[in-house]
Design a protein around this motif. Structure first.
Motif, PDB file in Angstrom:
ATOM      1  N   SER A 829      28.662  53.389  42.600  1.00 22.58           N
ATOM      2  CA  SER A 829      30.010  53.952  43.295  1.00 22.58           C
ATOM      3  C   SER A 829      30.508  52.653  44.012  1.00 22.58           C
ATOM      4  O   SER A 829      31.569  52.509  43.954  1.00 22.58           O
ATOM      5  CB  SER A 829      29.704  55.160  44.133  1.00 22.58           C
ATOM      6  OG  SER A 829      30.870  55.416  44.739  1.00 22.58           O
ATOM      7  N   ALA A 830      29.880  52.208  44.807  1.00 21.78           N
ATOM      8  CA  ALA A 830      30.252  50.911  45.727  1.00 21.78           C
ATOM      9  C   ALA A 830      30.772  49.925  44.944  1.00 21.78           C
ATOM     10  O   ALA A 830      31.800  49.178  45.030  1.00 21.78           O
ATOM     11  CB  ALA A 830      29.196  50.442  46.523  1.00 21.78           C
ATOM     12  N   LYS A 831      30.128  49.617  43.813  1.00 22.78           N
ATOM     13  CA  LYS A 831      30.560  48.544  42.612  1.00 22.78           C
ATOM     14  C   LYS A 831      32.078  48.877  42.106  1.00 22.78           C
ATOM     15  O   LYS A 831      33.145  48.311  42.054  1.00 22.78           O
ATOM     16  CB  LYS A 831      29.540  48.215  41.458  1.00 22.78           C
ATOM     17  CG  LYS A 831      30.148  47.416  40.486  1.00 22.78           C
ATOM     18  CD  LYS A 831      28.942  47.265  39.265  1.00 22.78           C
ATOM     19  CE  LYS A 831      29.401  46.247  38.375  1.00 22.78           C
ATOM     20  NZ  LYS A 831      28.402  46.023  37.314  1.00 22.78           N
ATOM     21  N   ARG A 832      32.177  50.162  41.622  1.00 28.06           N
ATOM     22  CA  ARG A 832      33.508  50.555  41.140  1.00 28.06           C
ATOM     23  C   ARG A 832      34.722  50.643  42.100  1.00 28.06           C
ATOM     24  O   ARG A 832      35.607  50.228  41.983  1.00 28.06           O
ATOM     25  CB  ARG A 832      33.303  52.160  40.680  1.00 28.06           C
ATOM     26  CG  ARG A 832      32.551  52.215  39.307  1.00 28.06           C
ATOM     27  CD  ARG A 832      32.851  53.539  38.736  1.00 28.06           C
ATOM     28  NE  ARG A 832      32.346  54.670  39.513  1.00 28.06           N
ATOM     29  CZ  ARG A 832      31.073  55.142  39.160  1.00 28.06           C
ATOM     30  NH1 ARG A 832      30.218  54.637  38.624  1.00 28.06           N
ATOM     31  NH2 ARG A 832      30.817  56.111  40.219  1.00 28.06           N
ATOM     32  N   ILE A 833      34.372  50.811  43.425  1.00 27.52           N
ATOM     33  CA  ILE A 833      35.344  50.732  44.367  1.00 27.52           C
ATOM     34  C   ILE A 833      35.716  49.229  44.753  1.00 27.52           C
ATOM     35  O   ILE A 833      36.859  49.253  44.926  1.00 27.52           O
ATOM     36  CB  ILE A 833      34.606  51.381  45.917  1.00 27.52           C
ATOM     37  CG1 ILE A 833      34.489  52.867  45.587  1.00 27.52           C
ATOM     38  CG2 ILE A 833      35.663  51.167  46.789  1.00 27.52           C
ATOM     39  CD1 ILE A 833      33.648  53.492  46.621  1.00 27.52           C
ATOM     40  N   ARG A 834      34.888  48.376  44.848  1.00 25.04           N
ATOM     41  CA  ARG A 834      35.094  46.789  44.817  1.00 25.04           C
ATOM     42  C   ARG A 834      36.098  46.531  43.736  1.00 25.04           C
ATOM     43  O   ARG A 834      37.235  45.883  43.813  1.00 25.04           O
ATOM     44  CB  ARG A 834      33.881  46.119  44.839  1.00 25.04           C
ATOM     45  CG  ARG A 834      33.082  46.328  46.281  1.00 25.04           C
ATOM     46  CD  ARG A 834      31.934  45.120  46.441  1.00 25.04           C
ATOM     47  NE  ARG A 834      31.214  45.192  45.265  1.00 25.04           N
ATOM     48  CZ  ARG A 834      29.996  45.924  45.548  1.00 25.04           C
ATOM     49  NH1 ARG A 834      29.811  46.230  46.566  1.00 25.04           N
ATOM     50  NH2 ARG A 834      29.179  45.798  44.614  1.00 25.04           N
ATOM     51  N   GLU A 835      35.899  47.039  42.512  1.00 30.52           N
ATOM     52  CA  GLU A 835      36.609  46.698  41.339  1.00 30.52           C
ATOM     53  C   GLU A 835      38.187  47.336  41.546  1.00 30.52           C
ATOM     54  O   GLU A 835      39.043  46.498  41.459  1.00 30.52           O
ATOM     55  CB  GLU A 835      36.122  47.050  40.064  1.00 30.52           C
ATOM     56  CG  GLU A 835      34.854  46.461  39.823  1.00 30.52           C
ATOM     57  CD  GLU A 835      34.269  47.022  38.611  1.00 30.52           C
ATOM     58  OE1 GLU A 835      34.687  48.036  38.189  1.00 30.52           O
ATOM     59  OE2 GLU A 835      33.296  46.492  37.950  1.00 30.52           O
ATOM     60  N   ILE A 837      39.460  47.957  44.260  1.00 33.98           N
ATOM     61  CA  ILE A 837      40.267  47.078  45.463  1.00 33.98           C
ATOM     62  C   ILE A 837      41.088  45.874  44.969  1.00 33.98           C
ATOM     63  O   ILE A 837      41.988  45.413  45.227  1.00 33.98           O
ATOM     64  CB  ILE A 837      39.384  46.875  46.528  1.00 33.98           C
ATOM     65  CG1 ILE A 837      39.072  48.368  47.423  1.00 33.98           C
ATOM     66  CG2 ILE A 837      39.858  46.230  47.650  1.00 33.98           C
ATOM     67  CD1 ILE A 837      38.020  48.334  48.210  1.00 33.98           C
ATOM     68  N   GLN A 838      39.946  45.369  44.158  1.00 35.24           N
ATOM     69  CA  GLN A 838      40.439  43.946  43.676  1.00 35.24           C
ATOM     70  C   GLN A 838      41.605  44.013  42.754  1.00 35.24           C
ATOM     71  O   GLN A 838      42.733  43.224  42.632  1.00 35.24           O
ATOM     72  CB  GLN A 838      39.384  43.160  42.704  1.00 35.24           C
ATOM     73  CG  GLN A 838      39.705  41.817  42.238  1.00 35.24           C
ATOM     74  CD  GLN A 838      39.817  40.613  43.535  1.00 35.24           C
ATOM     75  OE1 GLN A 838      39.245  40.942  44.638  1.00 35.24           O
ATOM     76  NE2 GLN A 838      40.712  40.076  43.383  1.00 35.24           N
ATOM     77  N   GLU A 839      41.794  45.018  42.046  1.00 37.12           N
ATOM     78  CA  GLU A 839      42.671  45.602  41.062  1.00 37.12           C
ATOM     79  C   GLU A 839      44.108  45.881  41.768  1.00 37.12           C
ATOM     80  O   GLU A 839      45.178  45.338  41.541  1.00 37.12           O
ATOM     81  CB  GLU A 839      42.255  46.655  40.019  1.00 37.12           C
ATOM     82  CG  GLU A 839      43.515  46.926  39.096  1.00 37.12           C
ATOM     83  CD  GLU A 839      43.063  48.261  38.220  1.00 37.12           C
ATOM     84  OE1 GLU A 839      43.883  48.572  37.397  1.00 37.12           O
ATOM     85  OE2 GLU A 839      41.919  48.500  38.390  1.00 37.12           O
ATOM     86  N   ARG A 841      44.940  44.708  44.606  1.00 34.80           N
ATOM     87  CA  ARG A 841      45.662  43.500  45.488  1.00 34.80           C
ATOM     88  C   ARG A 841      46.628  42.684  44.451  1.00 34.80           C
ATOM     89  O   ARG A 841      47.553  42.223  44.729  1.00 34.80           O
ATOM     90  CB  ARG A 841      44.384  42.746  45.943  1.00 34.80           C
ATOM     91  CG  ARG A 841      43.601  42.758  47.057  1.00 34.80           C
ATOM     92  CD  ARG A 841      42.527  42.120  47.410  1.00 34.80           C
ATOM     93  NE  ARG A 841      41.622  42.494  48.477  1.00 34.80           N
ATOM     94  CZ  ARG A 841      40.666  41.722  49.004  1.00 34.80           C
ATOM     95  NH1 ARG A 841      40.183  40.797  48.092  1.00 34.80           N
ATOM     96  NH2 ARG A 841      40.053  42.334  50.034  1.00 34.80           N
ATOM     97  N   ASN A 842      46.545  42.823  42.964  1.00 38.68           N
ATOM     98  CA  ASN A 842      47.228  42.111  42.333  1.00 38.68           C
ATOM     99  C   ASN A 842      48.351  42.848  41.829  1.00 38.68           C
ATOM    100  O   ASN A 842      49.289  42.624  40.797  1.00 38.68           O
ATOM    101  CB  ASN A 842      46.384  41.596  41.220  1.00 38.68           C
ATOM    102  CG  ASN A 842      45.258  40.806  41.494  1.00 38.68           C
ATOM    103  OD1 ASN A 842      45.583  39.766  42.490  1.00 38.68           O
ATOM    104  ND2 ASN A 842      44.226  40.706  40.671  1.00 38.68           N
ATOM    105  N   LYS A 843      48.582  44.080  42.349  1.00 36.32           N
ATOM    106  CA  LYS A 843      49.816  45.123  41.787  1.00 36.32           C
ATOM    107  C   LYS A 843      50.946  44.908  42.416  1.00 36.32           C
ATOM    108  O   LYS A 843      50.802  44.533  43.648  1.00 36.32           O
ATOM    109  CB  LYS A 843      49.184  46.651  41.719  1.00 36.32           C
ATOM    110  CG  LYS A 843      49.921  47.453  41.084  1.00 36.32           C
ATOM    111  CD  LYS A 843      49.356  49.003  40.871  1.00 36.32           C
ATOM    112  CE  LYS A 843      50.123  49.905  40.111  1.00 36.32           C
ATOM    113  NZ  LYS A 843      49.438  51.050  40.063  1.00 36.32           N
ATOM    114  N   TYR A 844      52.015  44.998  41.818  1.00 36.38           N
ATOM    115  CA  TYR A 844      53.361  44.620  42.232  1.00 36.38           C
ATOM    116  C   TYR A 844      54.260  45.756  42.028  1.00 36.38           C
ATOM    117  O   TYR A 844      54.172  46.117  40.658  1.00 36.38           O
ATOM    118  CB  TYR A 844      53.731  43.068  42.299  1.00 36.38           C
ATOM    119  CG  TYR A 844      53.869  42.713  40.644  1.00 36.38           C
ATOM    120  CD1 TYR A 844      55.343  42.990  40.179  1.00 36.38           C
ATOM    121  CD2 TYR A 844      53.019  42.478  39.859  1.00 36.38           C
ATOM    122  CE1 TYR A 844      55.466  42.645  38.939  1.00 36.38           C
ATOM    123  CE2 TYR A 844      53.327  42.266  38.633  1.00 36.38           C
ATOM    124  CZ  TYR A 844      54.405  42.304  38.017  1.00 36.38           C
ATOM    125  OH  TYR A 844      54.602  41.950  36.862  1.00 36.38           O
TER     126      TYR A 844
END
Length: 974
Positions: A829-835, A837-839, A841-844
């Protein structure tokens, strides 16, 4: 009673003094001042008519306010008395020496017959001016006419009867319209129907009268100088227009019934009195030679309508040889005789002359007296003058005459609107009845008079007429006004004493049994009379004393019931051990206070019936007020009798659903004392919620402990949430009961474990049963083998715990595996959350130059703005303004604080060349950077879209316009 008699003596003394004072000033015993303040008008009031005839008056007739008089030889004057200023004069047109003999006018005033002394007859109708000669009537001297009051009209006389001087009776009819196609004579026919005779032969027909009785029967009265004939018969239905020939035909072979008197002065005249217009005459007066025959007319008699006949001899001052009567007129109570120079009125009740009017010689001799039957006016004329009499209040003194004749009912009828006269009549009637020993009737009359009360009462006392005295007092009591309270009290008390004396005398005489029962019923009616209710109620203490002094307990109870003094009634029954009767009274009148007062006595003797009565009263009784009666009863009664108390308490609890703590506590005490088998079921039915339990928990616990009801105590402990005490006590009774108590605190695992350890310790140490101890481990998941091992003695071998230890190790192993699985799931679950969050950051998102703020609709790019994933865009300040009012108070305070800090960091520093190290140093000391403050503000303000987020959902019940600004907003729209 003594005070009332004293008051009565005072009233006698006062009345005697008043009587003396009245006698001194001349006030009559009746209590009415019989004084006439103004002169009373006479009954017969004479008025001279302001009329000077141009010629002498020959004849005068009046009917229906139409007056006709013959003047001189050839003139006829007609006057409508409703229009006396418009006389009508008609010329007879006679050139011979004929003179008017008599005139006859019908009841409508329309048809006038003029009899001439030449044996001719003329006719004149009110609607015409021309006199017509009746050719068929020629050769007959007309003496009388009998008008048809039933078929006559203004244009047609109908069949009439005509009497002649030769004794013949003719039937005729006159009409103002044409009689037929070939004749214009007004007389339709003229035929002879009968001849009247006296002993010497045919005699003049002096008077004729036609009347109709019941069942279509006709009565015809005809008089001669000495005889009065009656012709009675029926005219066949539908043949009234054909005349009365059939009636006279019945007497062709034999004479009709007649009355004959020996004396005669050459003529006679009969007068009738008709009370109402268009009704039959009620009385008659026949003026003949030796007096006046007076009587009434009874139309129900078969052959003769003359009734109650009597002859009134002429007054002594009338000498029929010199001044014999000329005419007679009859009124309701008098007949008037016309003499040549005077008028005398004689009362028909006693034959006394009550009025005499002497006329002056200058007026000439009196010629004729007639009466208008429609307006009851009397007319008299001479040859020169006309007079009129008005009859006013003829019956004013009739009551006195009837009274002197002992006709008291008629006397009262004619003075009912004159109370002073009515009182005199009643007093005379009462005295008359007393003298004739009709004491009850005398008492009834005396009670209606204004005579002195004391005199009348003493009169009956001296005559020893107690029954009449009671009747007098009853009638007098009924006539008293509500304001006369003292007199009402005196009479009521006196009557009670008289009734009791009379009942006491009659009760001891078996032969007077019926009279006793009748008197008793009268006495009860007197006591229950609504008019006497207030007086009896206000003086009920005196009435009770009277009843008690006579020993009349039966009527004492009856009177108490009438006064609604049920307390006295019930107390009387209880004193005489009549408990069933007492309870019947209570049940019938359903007075709660009396139930409370007498239940302690009644329940000692008839407990079951009393409890049944309580139950029938239902919620009207407050059971708390009955508990003292039940307590006293249960303390001295057996267990079987206590069941009645339990029955009523159960009714209150289960049927009436009483919630009073006293009721539930008392029922609980009865259960604990006598019915322990019902105690636990009652407690369980009451429930386990302390807020919904109506009995006192502490009282119940103490009561059950006192009587060693352990199961009940355990239940109460459970309700009080004292689980440790419940388990401790349950272990003394039943281990299974203790187990059920140990599982109750579901939310407190530590307490549950503690309670189960108590049970395990008891099983191991007290019962020394290892198997049962192991069963405790399986019953509670909180207990482990290691928790129970310290309770076992050292010599117990491990074989007893082998299975339990193995089960415990397996449980530990399963728990470790479960923890490993949860750790792996948390890592994924922690691994999916980090992914994610990273995604993010790049959304605009892209914003076009023409885009506008969704709140203010102004261009978006001219100020700082926010762009949400839903597509809504807001200026920073617009979003802040929309979000701030809907934030919780603590977030509003935090946002205000962050804005202040942001404003402080944006102010220019006092030193333009602050070294970088200083800034770093300040940050290191705990101050937030500007970017961090903005981020915190964004977290609050831009956490969600104001249009799409939960903020909009939470604000759905808020009005669009602030209530405080509603009036201002409304005014802005006007």
């Amino acid at each position: 009673m003594a005070s009332i008699l004293d008051e009565y003596e005072d009233s006698l003394y006062r009345s005697a003094s008043v009587q003396q004072s009245r006698a001194s000033v001349g006030i009559p015993h009746s209590g009415y001042v019989n004084a006439r303040l103004e002169k009373e008008t006479p009954i017969f009031n004479k008025q001279r008519i302001d009329f000077a005839p141009p010629e002498k008056i020959n004849s005068l007739v009046v009917s229906s306010n139409q007056l006709c008089m013959s003047l001189g030889k050839d003139t006829l004057l007609r006057i409508d008395l409703g229009k006396p200023d418009e006389p009508n004069q008609v010329e007879l047109g006679r050139k011979d020496e004929a003179k008017v003999y008599k005139m006859f006018l019908d009841h409508t005033g329309s048809h006038l017959l003029i009899a001439l002394n030449t044996s001719e007859c003329l006719y004149l109708n009110r609607s015409v001016q021309k006199v017509r000669a009746l050719s068929r009537w020629k050769g007959h001297l007309i003496e009388s006419v009998g008008w048809n009051k039933f078929l006559g009209s203004e244009t047609n006389t109908g069949p009439i009867l005509v009497g002649t001087a030769q004794g013949q009776i003719y039937e005729a009819e006159i009409s103002v319209s044409e009689g037929s196609l070939f004749s214009t004579n007004p007389d339709q026919y003229f035929r002879q129907v009968y001849t009247l005779e006296e002993e010497s032969g045919p005699a003049p027909v002096c008077c004729l009268e036609i009347e109709r009785g019941i069942e279509g029967k006709f009565f015809i009265i005809a008089t001669t100088r000495k005889r009065l004939f009656q012709f009675v018969g029926k005219v066949p239905e539908g043949t009234e227009q054909q005349g009365f020939s059939s009636i006279f035909a019945m007497h062709a072979d034999h004479l009709p019934s007649f009355r004959e008197f020996p004396a005669s002065f050459g003529f006679s005249e009969i007068a009738f009195y008709t009370p109402k217009l268009r009704s039959n005459p009620r009385s008659f007066a026949w003026m003949m030679g030796n007096g006046v025959l007076y009587g009434t007319l009874d139309y129900s008699r078969p052959d003769s309508i003359l009734s109650d006949e009597q002859v009134w001899v002429y007054p002594s001052d009338i000498d029929i040889t010199v001044n014999k009567p000329i005419s007679i007129v009859l009124t309701q109570f008098h007949f008037l005789l016309l003499l040549p120079d005077r008028v005398k009125a004689v009362c028909t009740l006693n034959g006394q002359v009550v009025f005499q009017d002497l006329f002056l010689e200058k007026f000439g001799l009196l010629t004729r007296m007639i009466k208008d039957p429609t307006v009851q006016q009397i007319w008299i004329h001479t040859e020169k003058v006309v007079f009129r009499y008005h009859v006013q209040r003829e019956s004013r003194d009739v009551w006195k005459m009837y009274m002197n004749m002992n006709k008291f009912d008629l006397a009262k009828e004619y003075c009912k609107d004159r109370p002073e006269c009515l009182d005199i009549v009643l007093a005379k009637e009462a005295e008359h009845c007393f003298q004739n020993k009709r004491y009850l009737d005398s008492a009834k009359c005396y009670a209606l008079t204004q005579n002195y009360f004391e005199e009348i009462a003493l009169k009956f006392i001296e005559a020893k007429q107690e029954e009449a005295l009671m009747e007098f007092l009853i009638k007098k009591l009924s006539s008293l006004k509500p304001s006369e309270k003292t007199q009402t009290t005196l009479l009521t008390t006196w009557l009670t004493e008289l009734y009791l004396n009379w009942l006491g005398i009659l009760e001891g005489d078996p032969s007077q049994r019926n009279l006793y029962l009748d008197t008793r019923e009268k006495f009860r009616t007197f006591l229950s009379s609504p008019k006497n209710k207030d007086c009896l109620f206000n003086n009920r203490a005196s009435i009770y004393e009277l009843l008690a002094s006579h020993g009349d307990t039966e009527h004492m109870v009856y009177f108490a019931v009438i006064m609604q003094d049920y307390e006295r009634v019930v107390a009387h029954h209880c004193q005489h051990d009549e408990y069933d009767e007492a309870l019947n009274v209570l049940s019938r009148h359903r007075d709660e206070k009396l139930f409370y007062k007498f239940s302690p006595v009644l329940i000692q003797h008839i407990p079951k019936k009393v409890v049944d009565a309580w139950i029938s009263m239902g919620s009207r009784l407050d059971a708390r007020n009955l508990i003292p009666a039940l307590v006293n009863y249960s303390q001295s009664a057996s267990t079987q009798q206590i069941n009645e108390a339990i029955r009523y308490m159960e009714f209150c609890v289960y049927q009436l659903e009483e919630t009073q703590q006293a009721i539930h506590n008392y029922l609980l005490s009865l259960y604990a004392l006598c019915r322990p088998d019902l105690l636990l079921s009652y407690l369980e039915q009451a429930g386990t919620n302390p807020n919904r339990i109506h009995y006192d928990l502490k009282y119940a616990l103490r009561l059950c402990a006192e009587h060693q009801h352990h199961h009940a105590c355990v239940h109460i402990y459970k309700v009080m949430e004292l689980y440790e005490e419940a388990v401790d006590l349950a272990l003394q009774v039943d281990v299974d009961l203790a187990k059920s108590c140990a599982d109750l605190p579901e939310d407190d695992e530590e307490l549950r474990k503690k309670l189960w350890l108590k049970i395990a310790r008891h099983v191991v140490q007290e019962e020394k049963d290892v198997k049962k101890a192991m069963a405790c481990l399986s019953s509670c998941a909180l207990l482990k083998i290691e928790d129970v091992l310290p309770f076992f003695p050292d010599f117990v071998t491990i074989d007893h715990f082998k299975e339990a230890i193995c089960n415990s190790l397996e449980d530990y192993n399963k728990h470790i595996e479960e923890l490993k699985r949860e750790m792996e799931e948390a890592t994924q679950s922690a691994k999916r959350i980090r992914e994610d969050i990273q995604e993010m950051r790049n959304k605009y998102g892209s914003v076009e130059p023409q885009e506008k703020c969704a709140a203010c609709d102004f261009p978006l790019l001219n100020r700082p703005f926010y762009l949400f994933l839903c597509g809504h865009m807001f200026h920073y300040d617009c979003l802040l303004q929309a979000v701030f009012p809907n934030l919780p108070a603590y977030k509003q305070a935090k946002l205000e604080d962050l804005q202040k800090k942001l404003a402080a960091t944006s102010q220019p520093s006092k030193s333009h060349h602050r070294p970088k190290d200083a800034d770093t140093t300040s940050l290191g000391k705990g101050q937030q950077s500007r970017e961090q403050i903005k981020a915190d503000i964004d977290d609050i303000v831009a956490a969600e879209c104001v249009y799409c987020g939960e903020l909009m959902i939470r604000s759905i019940d808020k009005p669009f316009i602030d209530p405080q600004k509603y009036e201002e907003e409304m005014q802005s729209w006007l």
